[in-house]
Design a protein around this motif. Sequence first.
Motif, short mmCIF file in Angstrom:
data_model
loop_
_atom_site.label_atom_id
_atom_site.label_comp_id
_atom_site.label_asym_id
_atom_site.label_seq_id
_atom_site.Cartn_x
_atom_site.Cartn_y
_atom_site.Cartn_z
N VAL A 141 49.97 -3.18 7.36
CA VAL A 141 49.63 -2.85 6.34
C VAL A 141 48.61 -1.49 7.01
N TRP A 142 49.18 -0.09 6.77
CA TRP A 142 48.19 1.15 7.25
C TRP A 142 48.43 2.37 6.33
N GLU A 143 47.00 2.50 6.37
CA GLU A 143 46.30 4.06 4.79
C GLU A 143 46.42 4.73 5.95
N TRP A 144 47.61 6.08 5.35
CA TRP A 144 47.32 6.40 6.41
C TRP A 144 46.64 8.34 6.32
N GLN A 145 46.29 8.29 4.96
CA GLN A 145 45.01 9.03 4.46
C GLN A 145 43.74 8.70 5.52
N SER A 146 43.18 7.81 5.83
CA SER A 146 42.40 7.36 7.14
C SER A 146 42.57 7.31 8.24
N GLU A 147 44.13 6.55 8.64
CA GLU A 147 45.00 6.67 9.67
C GLU A 147 44.18 5.37 10.39
N SER A 148 43.70 4.08 9.25
CA SER A 148 43.91 2.63 9.42
C SER A 148 44.03 1.49 8.98
N TYR A 149 43.97 0.50 10.17
CA TYR A 149 44.48 -0.77 9.31
C TYR A 149 43.89 -1.27 8.79
N ILE A 150 44.93 -1.97 7.63
CA ILE A 150 44.56 -2.36 6.34
C ILE A 150 44.44 -4.13 6.96
N LEU A 151 45.62 -4.19 7.45
CA LEU A 151 45.83 -5.36 8.17
C LEU A 151 46.43 -5.15 9.19
N LYS A 152 46.65 -6.12 10.32
CA LYS A 152 47.52 -6.05 11.82
C LYS A 152 47.30 -7.03 11.70
N GLN A 153 49.30 -8.01 11.67
CA GLN A 153 48.78 -9.55 11.66
C GLN A 153 50.61 -9.71 12.61
N VAL A 188 53.62 -14.39 9.92
CA VAL A 188 53.75 -13.55 9.27
C VAL A 188 54.97 -12.61 8.26
N TYR A 189 55.59 -12.73 9.48
CA TYR A 189 56.64 -12.20 8.85
C TYR A 189 58.26 -12.31 9.55
N ARG A 190 59.22 -12.93 9.36
CA ARG A 190 60.86 -13.22 10.08
C ARG A 190 61.86 -12.61 9.57
N SER A 239 53.93 5.60 16.54
CA SER A 239 54.64 3.80 17.13
C SER A 239 53.67 2.93 17.48
N ILE A 240 54.04 2.25 16.61
CA ILE A 240 53.19 0.64 16.18
C ILE A 240 53.84 -0.67 16.13
N SER A 241 55.26 -0.68 16.99
CA SER A 241 55.92 -1.57 17.97
C SER A 241 56.23 -1.06 18.37
N ALA A 242 57.11 -2.21 19.72
CA ALA A 242 58.04 -1.88 20.59
C ALA A 242 59.99 -2.31 20.87
N SER A 243 59.90 -2.72 18.92
CA SER A 243 61.31 -2.76 18.48
C SER A 243 61.20 -2.24 17.38
N ALA A 273 53.33 -0.47 4.36
CA ALA A 273 53.62 -1.93 4.74
C ALA A 273 54.52 -1.62 6.01
N PHE A 274 55.10 -2.69 6.82
CA PHE A 274 55.29 -2.99 7.90
C PHE A 274 55.98 -3.43 8.39
N GLY A 275 57.45 -4.16 8.33
CA GLY A 275 57.41 -5.73 9.01
C GLY A 275 58.85 -5.16 10.03
N SER A 276 57.95 -5.88 11.11
CA SER A 276 59.45 -5.75 12.51
C SER A 276 59.62 -7.89 12.61
N SER A 277 60.39 -8.02 12.56
CA SER A 277 61.22 -9.20 12.32
C SER A 277 61.31 -9.69 14.43
N ALA A 278 61.55 -8.80 15.52
CA ALA A 278 61.79 -8.84 16.50
C ALA A 278 60.41 -9.68 17.38
N LEU A 279 59.32 -8.97 16.69
CA LEU A 279 58.38 -9.73 17.07
C LEU A 279 57.35 -10.56 16.25
N GLY A 280 57.76 -10.56 15.01
CA GLY A 280 57.15 -11.25 13.62
C GLY A 280 56.10 -10.30 13.29
N GLN A 281 56.12 -9.00 13.57
CA GLN A 281 55.41 -8.29 13.15
C GLN A 281 54.50 -7.96 11.93
#
Length: 899
Positions: free
Chosen positions: A329-341, A14-16, A299-303, A318-326
């Motif tokens: 997409v986070w909605e900060w007002q409701s504190e919920s994930y829109i997309l988590k892949q 999903v992300y490199r 905290s959303i990732s280990a790297s 939207a956050f991207g982490s290449s170390a784990l390919g994460q």
Amino acid sequence: MKTDYKFSNLLGSVYRRGNLVYTEDGTCLLSPVGNRVTVFDLINNKSHTLPFAHRLNVARIALHPGGQLLLTVDEGGQAILSHFKRRIVLYRFSLKAAVSALKFSPGGTHFAVAHGRKIEVWKTPSTPGSTEGIDDDESGGLEFAPFVRYRQYVSHHDTVQNIEWSSDSRFFLSASKDLTARIWSLDPEEGFTPTILAGHRTAVYAAWFSHDQETIYTISKDGALFRWQYLPSPDVDPEMVAAEDERWRINDRQYFFQDHAHLTTAAFHAQSNLLVTGFSNGLFMLHELPEFSEIHKLSISASNIDTVSINRSGEWLAFGSSALGQLLVWEWQSESYILKQQGHFDSLNALTYSPSGDRVITCADDGKVKVWDTASGFCVVTFTEHTSGVTACEFARRGNVLFTASLDGSVRAFDLVRYRCFRTFTAPKRLSFSSMAVDPAGEVVAAGSLDDFDIHIWSVQTGQLLDQLAGHEGPVSSLAFAPNGGTLVSGSWDRTVRLWSIFARTQTSEPLQLQADVLCVSVRPDSKQIAVSTLDGQLTFWSLSEGTQEAGLDGRRDVSGGRKITDRRTAANVAGTKSFNTVTYSADGSVVLAGGNSKYICLYAVETGVLLQKYTVSTNLSLDGTQEFLNSRLLTEAGPKALLDETGEASDLEDRLDKSLPGSKRGDAAQRKTAPAIRVPGVAFSPTGRAFCAASTEGLLIYSVDAGVQFDPFDLDVDVTPESTLKTLARREWLKALVMAFRLNHPKLVTRVYRSIPTTDIGLVVRDLPEVYLERMLRHVAKEADTSPHLELNLLWLESLLRLHGRVLKERQGEFAEVVRMVQRAVARLQGEVMKVAERNRGTIDYLLGQPRVRKGVDGGGVRLKMLGNGVGDGGARGEDESMDDEEEGDASEWIGLE
């Protein structure tokens, strides 16, 4: 069987690396995946990969404010300008250097590019057939020289990391590693000189304008946030301030205190004054400026977090982490994930289709088993029970049960209804299982190992080890059950294939002798033939009942391709790629698909042995083994340049530290010191035969027969137009109008004709419908059943189609399998909805029938109530009109009914 498969989608990753971009409406997210770009539709929960590909990994992407032009640049500076909505390439251009920042102006007339310490501003090319872009007086076609450099800026002393435009597109900010940020003007402005914003102690990551453009914010790698405003010198008397005394000065300083972590990414939303920062420890923070009040910390990732992006409304991050390919997409007002892949961060080993064809299961060296939805492109569930690399996976033909084999010495069974592991099979001694097969009935499971020469058989219901089949003199490389369940086929490195009758009273094995080590065996769906791939590149076909060889072909020339960096020979002479590691039959058994340690996938006809298609998995030069010839300019006295360790030459200390294991080549492709090699460890046909998937180094590639109708000019003439179709419909020539609408392939026109045909004529139209339009008709009716409210009309069409053309559907079930499944899903959904309404109405009717009916009458001066029964013998069956007549005649009785 159709064999014109084309690239459809890229799953498994999903992300490199690179930056993430939202569309203008904020509903879609663009993510670079290797040398391609994947689009995630966050509203409809779907994803698709754009069809074009770069020659290297994509480094930066930018989307035009109009939403039509997409500019992507790879690591080598090669740019592709594409039409985002039409998914076609418009222009290719070389920027001749690696790009560190890329940004379109808000007006869309220019875009800025950063090459190292140099910044270039280019004019935006016009879109063919539209009036977008600059200098559009003669727009409407492709330009001869679309990319025109407008201006160049050279004042920074180190790499420019970020570029940000002002809202009026007159100025832009640049942040650099030389500890400064600078203000530039697009065109010469009266009284304006380029300004340097200095004061940070580490590299400046980004700089932004506020919404009113009266304030500038800069942020550096050590977590220092400076607020700049146009102020006079504090030494000057406020009443005697002159224009030359005012300049940009630091008005406020704020700091992020993160121990043993530094800032890696940041984004600012000017409309809401929202600042988002990401750090190397996987933590991100939200602040509101200018008060610098902390809104959230998570905290959303280990790297480390590589990139962050905010949509236009400022609601989704939207956050991207290449170390784990994460990718999150986070909605900060409701504190919920829109997309988590998260994709596999290790190389894929095997894959398989579910019996329904709507799921693909992949397993990799990272010990994870992922279930992917082929329709949406998203990962549905991830199993992490295995503690080592997973080497094989296979579905039971009956039921939603998945079996996997792993190097941790276990074979596990997963329930895909409850998503849990319900059975674990182990051997008496510790072994690393490399191959596996499941009985079609789902009663037994067999596994082979490279450490032991025996085949282990377990009972699925009890989990007990039933038997160990001995006979091979080398490691067992491949296992397969015959679809009829009577024979187990095993291939080994001892150059034999053995046929086991494990359900007979006496277990016998019949060896088939080959000329080289066996790599893969596959059984045809009719259980009459097996395909065997050997190390010498030969593909042989054997009769399962007779045990004799029926045919064979030499695939060394077809599969060999791609030269690795360490190879001293040409691609045609390298022995390591001249064999098929995986072979699979199609659903009807007419073709086989084969892949190996090369960039090619070969499709062969079984009867003739002819190569039908040769698919190139990837042309990404960032992978090892994709080019046929080496570039002599990349060869040095110390050897190939790609093999030289240049870690110690990095400018930052954390980049100079080498934390990789010596000799380790597995892990995330973004962290490897050498380029990962291209290979295809697994291929599989879908049950419908209209698609196949391939596990490759870049991810899970989906190839499918184009579901859209191809344009056939022979079906059209000058008389077939939408106007003539409507005239034909007005003349009540139903079948002719329907065929004309199908020829034009106009969905709205087809729907109009479809709904205009009277229900009494549906049977006649379906009876005379040509078979060439049967698939389109079924597909259209299935879609109408899902979207339109005309319930009975759709069911009448389906009933007529299945009754009059059921024999054709049965005889050509491989061709019509996909649309039949669509019809099944539509009917099942309609049945469920109708049953819900029926049950609700039944309960309402039972309630109403159980209520007593009351008649109120007036007798003299009093009022009396009389309970009525079922209307037998007491006038209870009279209607409303009869009671009204009674009132007119002087009867004082009145009915009280339920309205």
